[in-house]
Scaffold this active site. Structure first.
Site, PDB file in Angstrom:
ATOM      1  NE  ARG A   1      31.330  68.735  41.565  1.00  9.97           N
ATOM      2  CZ  ARG A   1      30.743  67.158  41.015  1.00  9.97           C
ATOM      3  NH1 ARG A   1      31.900  67.528  40.374  1.00  9.97           N
ATOM      4  NH2 ARG A   1      29.611  66.973  40.857  1.00  9.97           N
TER       5      ARG A   1
ATOM      6  CD  GLU B   1      28.734  60.718  42.658  1.00 11.64           C
ATOM      7  OE1 GLU B   1      27.324  60.908  43.537  1.00 11.64           O
ATOM      8  OE2 GLU B   1      28.944  60.501  41.692  1.00 11.64           O
TER       9      GLU B   1
ATOM     10  NE  ARG C   1      32.635  64.518  43.606  1.00  8.79           N
ATOM     11  CZ  ARG C   1      30.564  64.148  43.952  1.00  8.79           C
ATOM     12  NH1 ARG C   1      30.550  65.338  44.610  1.00  8.79           N
ATOM     13  NH2 ARG C   1      30.526  63.714  42.926  1.00  8.79           N
TER      14      ARG C   1
ATOM     15  CB  CYS D   1      29.204  59.664  38.516  1.00 12.74           C
ATOM     16  SG  CYS D   1      27.579  59.851  37.530  1.00 12.74           S
TER      17      CYS D   1
ATOM     18  CB  THR E   1      27.754  62.752  34.566  1.00 17.68           C
ATOM     19  OG1 THR E   1      28.105  62.802  36.035  1.00 17.68           O
ATOM     20  CG2 THR E   1      26.636  62.053  34.223  1.00 17.68           C
TER      21      THR E   1
ATOM     22  NE  ARG F   1      26.955  70.071  41.401  1.00 19.86           N
ATOM     23  CZ  ARG F   1      26.382  71.382  41.250  1.00 19.86           C
ATOM     24  NH1 ARG F   1      25.693  72.026  40.284  1.00 19.86           N
ATOM     25  NH2 ARG F   1      25.763  70.827  43.015  1.00 19.86           N
TER      26      ARG F   1
ATOM     27  NE  ARG G   1      23.329  68.691  39.813  1.00 24.03           N
ATOM     28  CZ  ARG G   1      24.376  67.625  40.265  1.00 24.03           C
ATOM     29  NH1 ARG G   1      25.020  68.252  41.558  1.00 24.03           N
ATOM     30  NH2 ARG G   1      25.162  67.335  39.302  1.00 24.03           N
TER      31      ARG G   1
ATOM     32  CD  GLU H   1      23.202  64.411  40.764  1.00 20.80           C
ATOM     33  OE1 GLU H   1      23.874  64.266  41.835  1.00 20.80           O
ATOM     34  OE2 GLU H   1      22.973  64.276  39.996  1.00 20.80           O
TER      35      GLU H   1
HETATM   36  P1  ADP Z   1      27.927  68.069  43.918  1.00 21.19           P
HETATM   37  O1  ADP Z   1      27.695  66.764  43.982  1.00 21.19           O
HETATM   38  O2  ADP Z   1      28.224  69.107  43.124  1.00 21.19           O
HETATM   39  O3  ADP Z   1      28.535  68.243  44.923  1.00 21.19           O
HETATM   40  P2  ADP Z   1      24.980  68.300  44.826  1.00 21.19           P
HETATM   41  O4  ADP Z   1      24.238  68.752  43.946  1.00 21.19           O
HETATM   42  O5  ADP Z   1      25.613  66.777  45.382  1.00 21.19           O
HETATM   43  O6  ADP Z   1      26.614  68.667  44.005  1.00 21.19           O
HETATM   44  O7  ADP Z   1      25.292  68.899  46.033  1.00 21.19           O
HETATM   45  C1  ADP Z   1      26.271  69.115  46.896  1.00 21.19           C
HETATM   46  C2  ADP Z   1      25.501  70.219  48.135  1.00 21.19           C
HETATM   47  O8  ADP Z   1      26.043  71.577  47.782  1.00 21.19           O
HETATM   48  C3  ADP Z   1      23.934  70.169  48.240  1.00 21.19           C
HETATM   49  O9  ADP Z   1      23.640  70.592  49.661  1.00 21.19           O
HETATM   50  C4  ADP Z   1      23.694  71.946  47.746  1.00 21.19           C
HETATM   51  O10 ADP Z   1      22.748  72.738  48.749  1.00 21.19           O
HETATM   52  C5  ADP Z   1      25.416  72.652  47.847  1.00 21.19           C
HETATM   53  N1  ADP Z   1      25.290  73.470  46.612  1.00 21.19           N
HETATM   54  C6  ADP Z   1      25.761  73.778  45.478  1.00 21.19           C
HETATM   55  N2  ADP Z   1      25.337  74.728  44.357  1.00 21.19           N
HETATM   56  C7  ADP Z   1      25.506  75.834  46.005  1.00 21.19           C
HETATM   57  C8  ADP Z   1      25.928  76.501  45.688  1.00 21.19           C
HETATM   58  N3  ADP Z   1      26.276  77.988  45.076  1.00 21.19           N
HETATM   59  N4  ADP Z   1      25.528  77.469  47.266  1.00 21.19           N
HETATM   60  C9  ADP Z   1      25.574  76.970  47.830  1.00 21.19           C
HETATM   61  N5  ADP Z   1      25.760  75.424  48.101  1.00 21.19           N
HETATM   62  C10 ADP Z   1      25.162  74.544  47.097  1.00 21.19           C
HETATM   63 MG    MG Z   2      26.276  65.164  44.688  1.00 21.41          MG
END
Ligand code: ADP
Ligand code: MG
Length: 340
Positions: free
Chosen positions: A110, A209, A213, A255, A257, A264, A293, A298
């Site tokens: 993402r 956020e 995204r 954020c 980060t 990510r 994570r 997260e």
């Molecule tokens: P971000 O802020 O980077 O988008 P989060 O940690 O807030 O990530 O997670 C967002 C959602 O994405 C959560 O529901 C998580 O389970 C899902 N997720 C994260 N990585 C994966 C992955 N590799 N495969 C499937 N779902 C994922």
């Molecule tokens: Mg997130």
């Protein structure tokens, strides 16, 4: 307000860098949209277990509060202001990581984007959020071929669709207490929604956020395919949306980060043996500058030995380098799991 408002237990970076001198210099500063220091640090004050504790209310926050943001950014991303952040989102072809799909359940990459001229989600009014949603949805309508899909507004979605989105994990929830204290949840679920392509491999979260995204996801270990889909979608979206970007800090996000590439890239990977050898797993994660994570995202727990392993650094490193480093790190982690 005073820096001693941080809990004694807190180890967050905002507490570390908000000296009395910097506090006095910034206490009465405001960005043009009216975002203040008190708003920026509220999440760190309210949550003693924050790791960073500060959010930007708009692009200008990075300049107005640079005395505070700069050292936090330099520490988190191991960046210095005389380094250059050079983007490179060219296509990649990498060998398969887990051809028998024994370990990797899914791969997700993402990036975050915010639009020029709008406050970020912690500091945006309802009418601006509405305007933003319309603008984003009209850009999403112009996506072509396999990226074509549908937008589901959280305000008007029917029960059946909602159940499906939740079941397929395409949904996003109201922000956690860290995001809540930052102001990100205001007016939720108004003007929030998700777009997904008809093949469900490409998604956009609207007004989570960050304004957008942008997500590419496959239930495979094919990192190149996931990455190349994203690198195809971004220029198309950028034709109709003007993203907030800084020469030194790259894409600007809520954020600190996430600035830089705002990328990510990670996998859900089942590591039964390494789960019982956590020291080895943490050594490998550190060596390849990755992060772990929980299975639900997260600050969630690891379920059934499924870890979310992704890049840690997003600034001062190009998008394609992030993917190559992740690929190297995951190869080493899979090898270690096989050798145990
Ligand atoms: P971000 O802020 O980077 O988008 P989060 O940690 O807030 O990530 O997670 C967002 C959602 O994405 C959560 O529901 C998580 O389970 C899902 N997720 C994260 N990585 C994966 C992955 N590799 N495969 C499937 N779902 C994922
Ligand atoms: Mg997130």
């Amino acid at each position: 307000m005073n820096p001693s408002f941080f809990s004694k237990k807190s180890n967050c970076l905002v507490k570390k860098y908000l000296s009395l001198k910097i506090f006095n210099a910034l206490e009465h500063q405001k960005t043009d949209s009216g975002f203040t220091l008190a708003q920026a640090i509220n999440s760190g004050i309210k949550n003693s277990d924050s790791s960073i504790g500060v959010y930007a209310g708009d692009a200008q926050s990075y300049k107005t509060f640079s005395l505070l943001f700069d050292p936090i950014i330099c520490e988190y991303h191991e960046f210095s202001k005389n380094k250059k952040h050079k983007p490179d989102i060219s296509r990649l072809i990498l060998p398969s990581l887990d051809p028998e799909e024994k370990y990797i359940r899914s791969t997700r990459i993402r990036v975050a984007r915010n639009l020029k001229g709008f406050s970020f989600p912690c500091h945006i009014s309802l009418s601006q959020r509405r305007k933003l949603e319309k603008k984003i949805v009209s850009a999403l309508d112009r996506l072509k071929d396999d990226l074509r899909g549908k937008y589901y507004s959280f305000e008007s979605i029917d029960e059946k669709e909602l159940k499906r989105l939740k079941k397929e994990n395409l949904w996003f929830q109201k922000g956690d207490r860290f995001q809540d204290a930052a102001g990100i949840n205001s007016d939720f679920p108004k003007c929030r929604g998700i777009f997904h392509s008809f093949d469900k491999r490409f998604m956009v979260w609207v007004n989570e956020e960050d304004h957008l995204r942008i997500i590419s996801l496959e239930r495979t270990s094919d990192i190149s395919s996931v990455y190349n889909r994203l690198s195809r979608a971004l220029p198309t979206l950028n034709q109709n949306l003007d993203f907030s970007r800084d020469k030194t800090y790259g894409y600007l996000t809520s954020c600190p980060t996430n600035i830089g590439t705002s990328m990510r890239a990670g996998v859900h990977i089942r590591l039964e043996k390494l789960e019982r050898n956590k020291d080895l797993l943490h050594d490998l994660v550190r060596t390849y500058n990755l992060q772990i994570r929980g299975t639900g995202g997260e600050k969630t727990k690891i379920r059934h030995a499924v870890f979310d392993i992704s890049n840690r650094q997003r600034l001062g490193i190009s998008e394609s380098r992030i993917i190559q480093n992740l690929h190297n790190g995951l190869l080493a982690i899979i090898k270690a799991e096989q050798n145990l």
